[in-house]
Every structure is written in C-alpha cells, then in structure tokens.
Design a protein around this motif. Structure first.
Motif, PDB file in Angstrom:
ATOM      1  N   GLU A 108      -1.618   0.942  10.457  1.00  0.00           N
ATOM      2  CA  GLU A 108      -1.425   2.067   9.980  1.00  0.00           C
ATOM      3  C   GLU A 108      -0.430   1.865   8.674  1.00  0.00           C
ATOM      4  N   SER A 109       0.429   0.273   8.332  1.00  0.00           N
ATOM      5  CA  SER A 109       0.945  -0.542   7.203  1.00  0.00           C
ATOM      6  C   SER A 109      -0.931  -0.767   6.411  1.00  0.00           C
ATOM      7  N   GLN A 110      -1.458  -1.282   7.012  1.00  0.00           N
ATOM      8  CA  GLN A 110      -2.863  -2.284   6.328  1.00  0.00           C
ATOM      9  C   GLN A 110      -3.334  -1.092   5.539  1.00  0.00           C
ATOM     10  N   SER A 111      -3.680   0.265   6.419  1.00  0.00           N
ATOM     11  CA  SER A 111      -4.493   1.292   5.853  1.00  0.00           C
ATOM     12  C   SER A 111      -3.324   2.216   4.993  1.00  0.00           C
ATOM     13  N   LEU A 112      -2.440   1.924   4.174  1.00  0.00           N
ATOM     14  CA  LEU A 112      -1.955   3.077   3.871  1.00  0.00           C
ATOM     15  C   LEU A 112      -1.696   1.590   2.106  1.00  0.00           C
ATOM     16  N   THR A 113      -1.568  -0.095   2.768  1.00  0.00           N
ATOM     17  CA  THR A 113      -1.658  -0.015   1.604  1.00  0.00           C
ATOM     18  C   THR A 113      -3.145  -0.529   0.935  1.00  0.00           C
ATOM     19  N   ILE A 114      -4.210  -0.766   1.271  1.00  0.00           N
ATOM     20  CA  ILE A 114      -5.310  -0.357   1.070  1.00  0.00           C
ATOM     21  C   ILE A 114      -5.471   0.958  -0.145  1.00  0.00           C
ATOM     22  N   LYS A 115      -4.623   1.380   0.635  1.00  0.00           N
ATOM     23  CA  LYS A 115      -5.474   2.401  -0.366  1.00  0.00           C
ATOM     24  C   LYS A 115      -4.661   2.856  -1.192  1.00  0.00           C
ATOM     25  N   THR A 116      -3.510   2.282  -2.057  1.00  0.00           N
ATOM     26  CA  THR A 116      -2.513   2.296  -2.799  1.00  0.00           C
ATOM     27  C   THR A 116      -3.447   0.941  -3.848  1.00  0.00           C
ATOM     28  N   PHE A 117      -4.228   0.865  -3.803  1.00  0.00           N
ATOM     29  CA  PHE A 117      -4.818  -0.292  -4.755  1.00  0.00           C
ATOM     30  C   PHE A 117      -5.634   0.235  -5.772  1.00  0.00           C
TER      31      PHE A 117
END
Length: 343
Positions: free
Chosen positions: A227-236
C-alpha cells in the motif's frame, strides 16, 4: 555478563554468557542503554538463530581499547549498531558490546543521554544509507546542500527511520513532503518537513502533487508494504524517478509506473560482514566505507543540534523487560517514539 539470547519457540530470555573478547582493532563498551527496532522481534520470531545475542542499538562507555585503536579512550561515551540475532559474541542487548571503532560514533560530552544516543542507531543509519549512498537515492550529502528547489517525498515521516530521513533531507537542502498519522504532523514539521498529509486521506495524492508542483522524482518509503509503495509511486511526476524501500520492492507497485525504479536498501550491509540471511548476502566494503565516513560527521551534527534523537519512551525493567517491549511493538503500538531500556 547478562544478555538477551534468542531461544527455541520464537522467544528470547536473559542468560549468562562470556564477555566478548576484543582484538587489537576493537573496543569494548559497557552498555548503559539500548533501543528497540522492528528487526529485533522479527529476528526472534522469524530468523531464530538460537543462542545468539539479540538487539541492534546500543550506547555506553568504553572500558577496554585494542592496542591499535587511537580514536577512543577508556571512559568515552560511544554509540553504535549491531546485527542482533546473528552472533554469539556480538549484539546490543547485553551488558558489554565489542565493535570496530569506525562503526561507532563518539557522543560529545554534555549533548545526549545514553538513552537518546542509543536511539540514533539502526533508524539513523538506514536513513543515511537510503538517502545518500550513491547506489541508493544518491542525494547531495551534508555538509553540501542541494539547490533548495527539489522536493523529496518521504512515506512514514513519523516512523523511527522517517523522523531521521526528514531531518537529513532537510539538512541537505531538499524540500520535504511526507505522510503520517495526523497526531504526528506537527512533530514531522518541526524536524524540517514543509508539508505533511494524512496517508488515509482519499485526496492525499492530489494534495502532494499540488504542494510540490507535481515535481516528485525521488522518494523514500520507510514502511515499504504494498500500500505504501503504491501510494508513493502515484505521487511521482511524469518521467524517470527512483524510490528506495526498506522491505522487498513490490511488483504490483512497480507496474503502476515502469519509469520509476523501486530499489531496496538493507542497513546490515553497512557493517561490512557477510550476511547469513536467506541464501546469504556477500560483504559490501563500499557500504561499510560510506557509513564509516558519515559516522565521523555525526558528533558535529549532534553538537550543533542539526540532528535530534527520536522522542524516547523509557521501558522499565532492563534486559528482562525487552520481550514484553518486543510484543508491544509487534502489536503496532509504537508510533512517533523509540522504546529504550537501561541496562
């Protein structure tokens, strides 16, 4: 000496073991305080190297100096990090630890208590390695500074690693945006974050993109679940980028944006020893050398107040009380503070 030893049945208990014998190139430290990390309970439960000394983070006073050591004297306040749960003569949760002097740092007199210094081990080292090592994010390393116009996203700004990552990135001249539980937002901002949002907010990604001008190209995920990796990559922002994570990179997250590389960092490699994890991980002289050079900067950063220790929670009862603290952490009850014990 007394030490907390990994035992069969996914448990650990205090036992009497020999005081470590040092070489001519090591120092022996009488431990005063130790700090707890998630890796401690994971080693007891999952790795189960029975008969090994638990614990990673320690602080104490030097009581013996190898004849080739010139950087420490008896009585010096030293702090450092070990791979707990791996050796019978090397681990933090014990009355004495031995260490190579360049893999410890000398605590300046009148600055930190032993409890505070112990809290500046695994979490601080991990943040340093993730942010500044050339094969991780490779950011500008203090005392040098970035331009001041580049944003970095740090997921989990109130985790132990996150609190140090926020400070270090800010110190290096980056603008920091982070996510954390609302109760910890002011703490994360006080350490240098320009903006902090609630990771549970359904609009969190759009808010991050708005405050950063949709300019994120580097990030550090200190939680590193799917969940955290998915959210992080979406902020790019559009274009290439890089995320460093402290657990396994998740393929499902990577698929969300193939232009953004998700890389892994493991702080144990900074100790310069072969790691007996999985199929084995060879020693990394490069990782060790990078950490040793940064540790020489830490006393000055502490003296100037540029780096502050995590908030601490003293858990009474010494070594014998650590198993209860490990369970408390495993149950997810630790947030925004570091559990420490007096030995």
């Amino acid at each position: 000496m007394k030490a907390l030893i990994t035992q069969p049945g996914q448990t650990a208990g205090v036992q009497e073991v020999p005081v470590p014998t040092i070489t001519d190139d090591e120092i022996l430290v009488k431990v005063v305080a130790v700090a707890q990390n998630p890796t401690d309970w994971k080693f007891v439960q999952n790795v189960q190297n029975h008969g090994t000394i638990c614990g990673c983070d320690w602080s104490g006073n030097v009581v013996k100096v190898g004849k080739n050591v010139t950087t420490y004297a008896i009585g010096d306040h030293a702090a450092g990090f070990h791979q707990g749960g791996s050796y019978t003569d090397r681990g933090a949760f014990a009355e004495y630890v031995k260490v190579e002097p360049d893999l410890a740092w000398k605590v300046p007199p009148g600055t930190l208590s032993h409890e505070e210094a112990a809290a500046m081990g695994c979490a601080l080292w991990t943040a340093v390695q993730a942010l500044f090592h050339p094969t991780r994010l490779g950011l500008v390393e203090p005392p040098k500074k970035a331009s001041g116009n580049e944003w970095i996203f740090i997921y989990g700004g109130s985790s132990s690693v996150g609190l140090y990552a926020v400070q270090l990135a800010h110190l290096a001249g980056y603008k920091v945006v982070s996510v954390a539980s609302p109760k910890n937002h002011e703490l994360v901002k006080s350490l240098g974050a320009s903006a902090v949002f609630d990771y549970k907010d359904p609009d969190v990604i759009s808010k991050i993109k708005q405050v950063t001008g949709d300019s994120i190209h580097v990030a550090f995920d200190t939680i590193a679940i799917l969940e955290s990796q998915s959210l992080t990559i979406k902020t790019f922002a559009p274009g290439p980028g890089k995320i460093i994570v402290i657990q396994a990179p998740q393929e499902e997250a990577q698929k969300l944006n193939p232009e953004v590389k998700i890389g892994h960092t493991l702080i144990y490699t900074a100790l310069g020893k072969e790691l007996k994890l999985g199929n084995g991980i060879p020693a990394s002289p490069e990782d060790r050398a990078h950490m040793a050079q940064f540790l020489r900067k830490v006393p000055g950063l502490v003296s100037s107040g540029a780096i502050k220790p995590n908030p601490i929670k003293l858990w009474e009862g010494g070594l014998a009380a650590i198993p209860a603290g490990l369970l408390y952490m495993k149950e997810g009850k630790v947030t925004g503070e570091k559990l420490v014990y007096r030995v």
